[in-house]
Design a protein around this motif. Structure first.
Motif, PDB file in Angstrom:
ATOM      1  N   ARG A   6       0.833  -1.212   0.000  1.00 23.04           N
ATOM      2  CA  ARG A   6       0.000   0.000   0.000  1.00 23.04           C
ATOM      3  C   ARG A   6       0.861   1.252   0.000  1.00 23.04           C
ATOM      4  N   VAL A   7       1.926   1.229   0.781  1.00 27.62           N
ATOM      5  CA  VAL A   7       2.868   2.349   0.754  1.00 27.62           C
ATOM      6  C   VAL A   7       3.444   2.464  -0.667  1.00 27.62           C
ATOM      7  N   LYS A  18       2.115   1.593  -3.511  1.00 27.60           N
ATOM      8  CA  LYS A  18       1.150   2.137  -4.476  1.00 27.60           C
ATOM      9  C   LYS A  18       1.224   3.657  -4.505  1.00 27.60           C
ATOM     10  N   ASN A  19       1.283   4.277  -3.323  1.00 26.98           N
ATOM     11  CA  ASN A  19       1.401   5.739  -3.260  1.00 26.98           C
ATOM     12  C   ASN A  19       2.684   6.200  -3.945  1.00 26.98           C
ATOM     13  N   ASP A  48       8.238   8.335   0.671  1.00 25.02           N
ATOM     14  CA  ASP A  48       9.436   9.000   0.141  1.00 25.02           C
ATOM     15  C   ASP A  48      10.612   8.037  -0.012  1.00 25.02           C
ATOM     16  N   VAL A  85      -8.021   4.509  -0.936  1.00 24.57           N
ATOM     17  CA  VAL A  85      -6.893   4.876  -0.078  1.00 24.57           C
ATOM     18  C   VAL A  85      -5.732   3.917  -0.332  1.00 24.57           C
ATOM     19  N   GLY A  86      -4.564   4.469  -0.634  1.00 21.89           N
ATOM     20  CA  GLY A  86      -3.366   3.643  -0.762  1.00 21.89           C
ATOM     21  C   GLY A  86      -2.856   3.322   0.627  1.00 21.89           C
ATOM     22  N   SER A  87      -1.774   3.968   1.012  1.00 23.22           N
ATOM     23  CA  SER A  87      -1.221   3.712   2.335  1.00 23.22           C
ATOM     24  C   SER A  87      -2.072   4.374   3.416  1.00 23.22           C
ATOM     25  N   PRO A  88      -2.391   3.638   4.477  1.00 27.05           N
ATOM     26  CA  PRO A  88      -3.136   4.237   5.599  1.00 27.05           C
ATOM     27  C   PRO A  88      -2.215   5.036   6.534  1.00 27.05           C
ATOM     28  N   ILE A  89      -0.922   4.984   6.249  1.00 25.73           N
ATOM     29  CA  ILE A  89       0.039   5.696   7.101  1.00 25.73           C
ATOM     30  C   ILE A  89       0.181   7.122   6.573  1.00 25.73           C
TER      31      ILE A  89
END
Lengths: 354, 179
Positions: free
Chosen positions: A263-264, A266-267, A343, B59-63
């Motif tokens: 998920r990180v 993907k951003n 980042d 939502v990608g990262s929830p962080i």
């Protein structure tokens, strides 16, 4: 159609298991998965199921063995140090060809480690957690929705291939809340044992009794059981690999990640695409069997891979194996409960795209 | 539009709960969302925070690395998160608990004496809901009336008798912004 509810990943697993006909939960509390046990302790007594807080993780996994042998859908859950304790019982389940659900919401290790998220049990789980030659099915959810959906998948695949199945999540996935559509409650728990002709359901004096066992003192027999089992693993590897591809069509750099780090990533990929970098992601969903196919295909088109993981490069090795080391496989990782930031992943992508 | 909110303070101030109400309001409005708590040895008196993302897109990262909404209910949390706030973001400060001002000029600050307001309305533990009311009134991340509905659906049976007081607290926060 059922509507969306807001649940923690851990709670979604518990509710989904109940809706899939699981009426036997045995566990022992450990952060960050205790919500599963807490949820089961509230729900199971109300629906005639069993919630039992065992005296130890070892006891819990052996209770799962007993319930699974009688053909019931049974489960346990724990986090990394607790799963180490369960390893003996998991090996016995595998040796007796018993399907059961084991949930591992990973935390940092080794030893007691910490309680923050980790993916450092990757090798331990994907190589067969215990003694002897065996595998368990390992599924890696990346959303609360997948926590629920894969609970069902784990029961079904485990029963189809007669082997234990694991949901391998990390602390973040267990603790976070997201909207989730829970599976329909359509499975009658009483109907499940009858679908398992090997189960110890009682002979009613009408058939020879079934024996569930993992002890074979004659090497010829034991070899036979091992070979038969690996025949099933081969079929599993052929037919059940699952993965998600994200922006891979024109990708020159391929990120590989599971769970929270996917998920990180993907951003980071969205941000990199804005900079004109052609990057995509392969997210393995089955970790055993590892989906080799998309990697062989990607290796023809991408310059390099980056694994983004919460360990010292365990999945990195599987990517090298799946690509025959034909492309460099870089790594962007944090350990001990730390999680790489968007980042950090973006910097790693930029470096590989140069 | 994506709203990335961090709510931080001491354990026991109800930060996880106010985040849950916000998340639930987003759910009611059919938005995409995630809610992620800090978890660990935190307990009453320890530091505690949660991250809530409300978005029109998945939502990608929830962080959250750079929140555009920060709610702080103790000074250590302001110290910890102030520099992370995205340019143009808004910091909601419980000014009855935090004496210092926000040091940055590229973010907005809303000082709300929430704990004092809560005490005055005999709802001591509901400063969190007052600030939540202020957040939704100021940012529009969800509609004000949805928060009331979310509260009705979220509040546990054990605390159902506190629903009206919670609703009043949210209302007080909204009024503080809108006048």
């Amino acid at each position: 159609m059922s509507s969306k509810v807001l649940m923690k990943g851990n709670e979604a697993i518990a509710e989904a298991a109940i809706r899939c006909g699981c009426r036997h939960y045995f566990g022992y509390p450990i952060t960050p998965q205790t919500e599963i046990a807490a949820y089961m302790s509230k729900r199971m007594p109300k629906i005639g199921g069993t919630f039992l807080q065992a005296e130890s993780e070892i006891a819990a996994i052996n209770m799962v063995y007993g319930a699974a042998a009688s053909g019931r859908r049974a489960m346990t859950s724990s986090s990394s140090p607790g799963v180490s304790l369960k390893a003996e019982g998991i090996s016995y389940l595998a040796g007796a060809d018993l399907p059961a659900l084991i949930v591992n919401v990973q935390r940092g290790g080794p030893g007691l480690g910490g309680i923050q998220p980790s993916q450092s049990d990757y090798f331990f789980m994907t190589r067969g957690p215990g003694h002897g030659d065996f595998h368990i099915i390992v599924l890696a959810p990346a959303t609360v929705q997948e926590m629920a959906d894969m609970t069902r998948l784990a029961f079904e695949l485990g029963e189809k291939y007669r082997m234990p199945a694991m949901l391998l999540a990390d602390g973040t996935m267990g603790q976070m809340m997201e909207p989730v559509v829970l599976p329909e409650d359509t499975v009658d728990p009483e109907s499940i044992p009858a679908t398992k002709p090997w189960a110890t359901t009682g002979t009613d004096m009408k058939r020879p009794h079934n024996i569930v066992n993992s002890l074979y003192l004659k090497p010829e027999e034991l070899e036979k059981t091992n070979l038969e089992r690996f025949g099933r693993y081969a079929k599993l590897e052929r037919e059940e690999c699952r993965w998600e591809e994200y922006m891979m069509d024109d990708a020159e750099v391929c990120v590989v990640s599971v769970g929270i780090t996917a998920r990180v990533s993907k951003n980071a990929i969205v941000a990199a695409r804005k900079e004109g970098i052609k990057v995509g992601m392969i997210r393995p969903i089955t970790l055993y069997p590892f989906p080799k196919k998309p990697f062989a295909k990607a290796a023809e088109n991408v310059r390099s891979f980056i694994t983004v993981e919460l360990n010292m490069g365990q999945m990195n090795e599987d990517v090298r194996l799946a690509t025959n080391c034909s492309r460099p496989v870089a790594m962007c990782n944090r350990v001990g409960g730390m999680i790489p930031s968007v980042d950090e992943v973006l910097a790693s992508i930029r470096k590989e795209a140069k | 539009m994506t709203f990335e909110t961090i709510m931080a303070g001491f354990g026991g101030q109800g930060l996880l709960f106010s985040g849950k109400v916000l998340a639930h309001a987003a759910l009611i409005e059919g938005k995409e969302l995630s809610w992620l708590p800090s978890y660990g040895p935190e307990m009453r008196g320890g530091t505690c925070n949660c991250s809530v993302i409300v978005s029109d897109d998945p939502v990608g990262s929830p962080i959250i690395a750079h929140p555009n909404i920060l709610m702080v209910m103790n000074e250590p949390s302001l110290d910890k998160f102030e520099d992370t706030v995205a340019t143009g973001g808004i910091i909601f400060v419980d000014s009855s608990l935090i004496e210092r001002k926000v040091g940055r000029d590229d973010v907005a600050a809303v000082y709300i004496p929430a704990t004092k307001m809560a005490k005055d309305m005999e709802a001591t533990s509901l400063a969190n809901m007052i600030i939540l009311g202020a957040i939704v009134a100021k940012t529009g991340c969800v509609k004000c009336e949805t928060v009331s509905n979310a509260l009705r659906e979220t509040i546990s049976a054990r605390k159902a008798n506190l629903l009206d007081l919670n609703l009043k607290a949210v209302e007080a926060g909204i009024k503080f912004i809108k006048g």
